[in-house]
Structure formats: C-alpha cells, structure tokens
Design a protein around this motif. Sequence first.
Motif, PDB file in Angstrom:
ATOM      1  N   ALA A 149       0.838  -1.203   0.000  1.00  8.74           N
ATOM      2  CA  ALA A 149       0.000   0.000   0.000  1.00  8.74           C
ATOM      3  C   ALA A 149       0.872   1.252   0.000  1.00  8.74           C
ATOM      4  O   ALA A 149       1.844   1.344   0.739  1.00  8.74           O
ATOM      5  CB  ALA A 149      -0.916   0.003   1.222  1.00  8.74           C
ATOM      6  N   GLY A 150       0.533   2.193  -0.841  1.00  6.99           N
ATOM      7  CA  GLY A 150       1.231   3.477  -0.863  1.00  6.99           C
ATOM      8  C   GLY A 150       2.481   3.525  -1.703  1.00  6.99           C
ATOM      9  O   GLY A 150       3.055   4.600  -1.890  1.00  6.99           O
ATOM     10  N   MET A 151       2.923   2.374  -2.243  1.00  7.13           N
ATOM     11  CA  MET A 151       4.187   2.379  -2.986  1.00  7.13           C
ATOM     12  C   MET A 151       4.131   3.229  -4.248  1.00  7.13           C
ATOM     13  O   MET A 151       5.143   3.769  -4.682  1.00  7.13           O
ATOM     14  CB  MET A 151       4.590   0.944  -3.340  1.00  7.13           C
ATOM     15  N   GLY A 152       2.954   3.348  -4.840  1.00  2.84           N
ATOM     16  CA  GLY A 152       2.866   4.092  -6.091  1.00  2.84           C
ATOM     17  C   GLY A 152       2.874   5.598  -5.924  1.00  2.84           C
ATOM     18  O   GLY A 152       3.073   6.321  -6.902  1.00  2.84           O
ATOM     19  N   GLY A 153       2.684   6.088  -4.704  1.00  2.00           N
ATOM     20  CA  GLY A 153       2.513   7.516  -4.506  1.00  2.00           C
ATOM     21  C   GLY A 153       3.693   8.365  -4.905  1.00  2.00           C
ATOM     22  O   GLY A 153       3.558   9.306  -5.702  1.00  2.00           O
ATOM     23  N   ARG A 154       4.861   8.065  -4.374  1.00  5.47           N
ATOM     24  CA  ARG A 154       6.023   8.923  -4.629  1.00  5.47           C
ATOM     25  C   ARG A 154       6.479   8.864  -6.083  1.00  5.47           C
ATOM     26  O   ARG A 154       7.133   9.789  -6.568  1.00  5.47           O
ATOM     27  CB  ARG A 154       7.171   8.540  -3.702  1.00  5.47           C
ATOM     28  N   VAL A 155       6.147   7.756  -6.776  1.00  5.30           N
ATOM     29  CA  VAL A 155       6.564   7.633  -8.174  1.00  5.30           C
ATOM     30  C   VAL A 155       5.435   7.995  -9.127  1.00  5.30           C
ATOM     31  O   VAL A 155       5.465   7.650 -10.307  1.00  5.30           O
ATOM     32  CB  VAL A 155       7.106   6.215  -8.467  1.00  5.30           C
ATOM     33  N   GLY A 156       4.414   8.688  -8.613  1.00  3.09           N
ATOM     34  CA  GLY A 156       3.405   9.290  -9.458  1.00  3.09           C
ATOM     35  C   GLY A 156       2.372   8.355 -10.036  1.00  3.09           C
ATOM     36  O   GLY A 156       1.719   8.700 -11.025  1.00  3.09           O
ATOM     37  N   LEU A 157       2.157   7.192  -9.409  1.00  2.00           N
ATOM     38  CA  LEU A 157       1.224   6.214  -9.975  1.00  2.00           C
ATOM     39  C   LEU A 157      -0.142   6.256  -9.330  1.00  2.00           C
ATOM     40  O   LEU A 157      -1.056   5.575  -9.780  1.00  2.00           O
ATOM     41  CB  LEU A 157       1.810   4.807  -9.883  1.00  2.00           C
ATOM     42  N   LYS A 158      -0.300   6.977  -8.239  1.00  2.00           N
ATOM     43  CA  LYS A 158      -1.618   7.208  -7.629  1.00  2.00           C
ATOM     44  C   LYS A 158      -2.279   5.926  -7.146  1.00  2.00           C
ATOM     45  O   LYS A 158      -3.497   5.860  -7.020  1.00  2.00           O
ATOM     46  CB  LYS A 158      -2.531   7.947  -8.610  1.00  2.00           C
ATOM     47  N   GLY A 159      -1.500   4.895  -6.861  1.00  2.50           N
ATOM     48  CA  GLY A 159      -2.046   3.637  -6.373  1.00  2.50           C
ATOM     49  C   GLY A 159      -1.141   2.477  -6.742  1.00  2.50           C
ATOM     50  O   GLY A 159      -0.181   2.641  -7.506  1.00  2.50           O
ATOM     51  N   THR A 160      -1.448   1.286  -6.225  1.00  2.00           N
ATOM     52  CA  THR A 160      -0.626   0.106  -6.518  1.00  2.00           C
ATOM     53  C   THR A 160      -1.478  -1.089  -6.936  1.00  2.00           C
ATOM     54  O   THR A 160      -1.014  -2.224  -6.890  1.00  2.00           O
ATOM     55  CB  THR A 160       0.234  -0.289  -5.298  1.00  2.00           C
ATOM     56  N   ASP A 161      -2.713  -0.849  -7.331  1.00  2.00           N
ATOM     57  CA  ASP A 161      -3.550  -1.948  -7.801  1.00  2.00           C
ATOM     58  C   ASP A 161      -3.038  -2.474  -9.136  1.00  2.00           C
ATOM     59  O   ASP A 161      -2.571  -1.708  -9.993  1.00  2.00           O
ATOM     60  CB  ASP A 161      -5.003  -1.496  -7.978  1.00  2.00           C
ATOM     61  N   GLY A 162      -3.165  -3.788  -9.334  1.00  2.00           N
ATOM     62  CA  GLY A 162      -2.900  -4.399 -10.626  1.00  2.00           C
ATOM     63  C   GLY A 162      -1.499  -4.137 -11.146  1.00  2.00           C
ATOM     64  O   GLY A 162      -0.497  -4.266 -10.437  1.00  2.00           O
ATOM     65  N   GLN A 216       3.963  12.318  -4.156  1.00  2.00           N
ATOM     66  CA  GLN A 216       5.095  12.744  -4.982  1.00  2.00           C
ATOM     67  C   GLN A 216       5.880  13.833  -4.260  1.00  2.00           C
ATOM     68  O   GLN A 216       7.104  13.942  -4.418  1.00  2.00           O
ATOM     69  CB  GLN A 216       4.608  13.277  -6.336  1.00  2.00           C
ATOM     70  N   LEU A 217       5.166  14.647  -3.473  1.00  2.00           N
ATOM     71  CA  LEU A 217       5.799  15.680  -2.636  1.00  2.00           C
ATOM     72  C   LEU A 217       6.291  14.988  -1.372  1.00  2.00           C
ATOM     73  O   LEU A 217       5.704  15.064  -0.313  1.00  2.00           O
ATOM     74  CB  LEU A 217       4.786  16.783  -2.323  1.00  2.00           C
ATOM     75  N   SER A 218       7.392  14.294  -1.521  1.00  2.00           N
ATOM     76  CA  SER A 218       7.881  13.371  -0.496  1.00  2.00           C
ATOM     77  C   SER A 218       8.601  14.102   0.630  1.00  2.00           C
ATOM     78  O   SER A 218       8.950  15.286   0.507  1.00  2.00           O
ATOM     79  CB  SER A 218       8.858  12.384  -1.143  1.00  2.00           C
TER      80      SER A 218
END
Length: 377
Positions: free
Chosen positions: A21-34, A316-318
Amino acid sequence: MNGCETDMNVYRIGFLVNPIAGMGGRVGLKGTDGHAYKLALARGAQPESPQRALQFLNEVNAEGFQILAAPGIMGADIVFKSKHKERLAEIVGEIGAVTTADDTRRIARLMLEKGIDLLVFVGGDGTARDVLDAIDQAVPVIGVPSGVKMYSSVFAVNPRAAAGLLEAFLRGEAAIVEREVLDIDEEAFRRDELVIRLYGYLKTVFHQEMTQEGKTLFSGIHEEENKEAIARYVVENMSQDTVYVLGPGSTVKAIAKALGLEYTLLGVDVVLNGRLLYKDAWEAHLLKLLQDYGNVKVIVTPIGGQGFIFGRGNQQLSPRFLSRIDKKDIIIVSTESKIRSLECLRVDTGDPAVDQRLRGYYKVIVDYNRYLVMKVV
C-alpha cells in the motif's frame, strides 16, 4: 504476553498490513492496484507500509492486550521488530511470496474466527474495502493510513494518532461509530478522473482529533468562479525564474488553466516562466528540480473535509523533497467554502520530523487578494 496479565482482561488485537500500500505515490502512480505495482517497482518505489506499521506499534503505550498478526511482511515481521514483540500471541494464516487482496480478506476472516476484539489494518482505501468484505461490522477497526489516497473516514490522521485510538479502546474510553469506506476507481484515477462511490461502513474507533473525515467534494458555479479568482491572483503574482510545483486538485489546476498549459488534475505538474517543465511529475523529477534550480515554490490545496495539504493523494511531494522547501515557499490555496468547513489543516508525510517542521500558521489564498490564516497540525 506479559505474565501478570490474565485472559480476563486481555484484549485480542488483530494486526494486518498491506505491504505494498502506498508504494505508487512517490513515483506518481496514484495507487498500486494491478499492473501499477510492477510499474512502481520499475520506478524504484520502496515499501511504505512496514515503516508506518512499525511507527504505530512503537507509539502504543498500554497494557492489557495481545497481538494476533498476519504472517511475515503482512504483520508478524513488523511485530518482531517492535517493542511489543512479546505480545505476539499467534501468527494467523499463511501467505506466499507475493501477497494479494485475497490474503487480506482470508486472514481477516481467520482472525475473526479466533475471537479478536479489534482489527488494526495498515493500508489505504483498497485495504479498507478488503477488510469490509471480510468482516463487515463484526468487530471495530482502526485504519493506520499508508495508502496513496485514503479518502475513507475509517483512518486515523497518522500512525501516532492510530496508537492513541488503540490506547483509548484498551482503556474502555473509545467511541465506536460507523464510518464510511469509499470506493475509488484507481484505473480512472490514473486517467485523471476522480470516481468515488460509497462502498459501505465499518465500525471504527473514533476520536474527533485523531480520526480523519472522509473526502468532501465541493462544486457549483460560485466554486468555479472562486477558483478562477484565486488562479488570476496567483498568476499575476508569480515571480520570474521561479519554479512552481502545482499539486493535485481542481483549485490548484485552475492556475495551470489560467496559464494556458496542459495539466494533470490528480497529479503534480511543474511550471517555470509560464511554460510547462513537467507534466505528472514524481519524486525523482522534483528532487532534480532542487538540483537544477535555485528557487522552488509549492502550491497545494487541502483535501475537502479532511484538511490534509501533504500526505493524501500527493505523495510525490515526499519528505525528502519537502525537507528542502522553506515554509515561506509553500503556497496554500482554497475556495472559501472548503476552507471554512475545516477547523485546521494537516500534514502526514510519513516522516514525523518533516511533519513537525511543516506545522504552524499559514496564510491561505481564498479569493483574489484575500487570505485566511489557518493552523497546520
């Protein structure tokens, strides 16, 4: 568990972590589903949930409970690293090398069968939906926020607040209320569309200062006129040779629209001297900005109903980026109706030291050359 405790006064707390959960946030993916999970890994994303789960456990200062944890990276590994490792009474279920939503649902059901009194889960809105599918309202929950969006109102405002909610529950002082679980279409979200529906309700440990509200949407002709007035004022006061990082949200993106630029409604865009430097930027791009340019300002808007300016939908604003941004270079914009619905503004970047540095009072632009002063907590 502590030898002086008896089964008569020991609460059984389920502990379940969504490790991606949350891994996609900093790299601009807005989620980690699928497919987004694999893309997040390809962009160098690192797990966020284990760190926030560990912070939660280590903030808990209470007696009278034992932990029933999911296996491995979904719970037990984190308990073993925490100050509460002696409270681990049982590891529930089994998982494979790759964890899925099915694991969350199956293990939550097993925990319920084993008689937990409360379930603590670490994740985002998708995890909340999985928990609802598994246990419905059989026992109360505490959501430790570790996703990208977390628009549902079943989450604590941060891991420390989640620990406070657990302590209140253990003392018998907590209110148990029904709170909304919202369903966010992540595929639509990645297409820059915000599609929200009510998924259901969970029983949640509640405290007004420690539990976040659900996201509120504001719309109408006056709202749009208010956004346009804010955008005109910001554009007229932009400095030359200064980089402006535009966070997500329609209030901020009205600024890009006023400049005549392409933009992402739910992503982060970067502007310099009226031209677009990056569209849908992520952490690596923003860190490079700090190397290449001397003057960087950040424009954000709070999430309606919640008040978060950092840590919800704009990871993304880490912390690494924000730690190098001066508070005076943070510009907060909000329509009047949204800001007046909030008692305060909030930050939950994932780094307590950065959160502490960002707290304080800020002027919020609420119309053309009009401000309100709000406290960030």
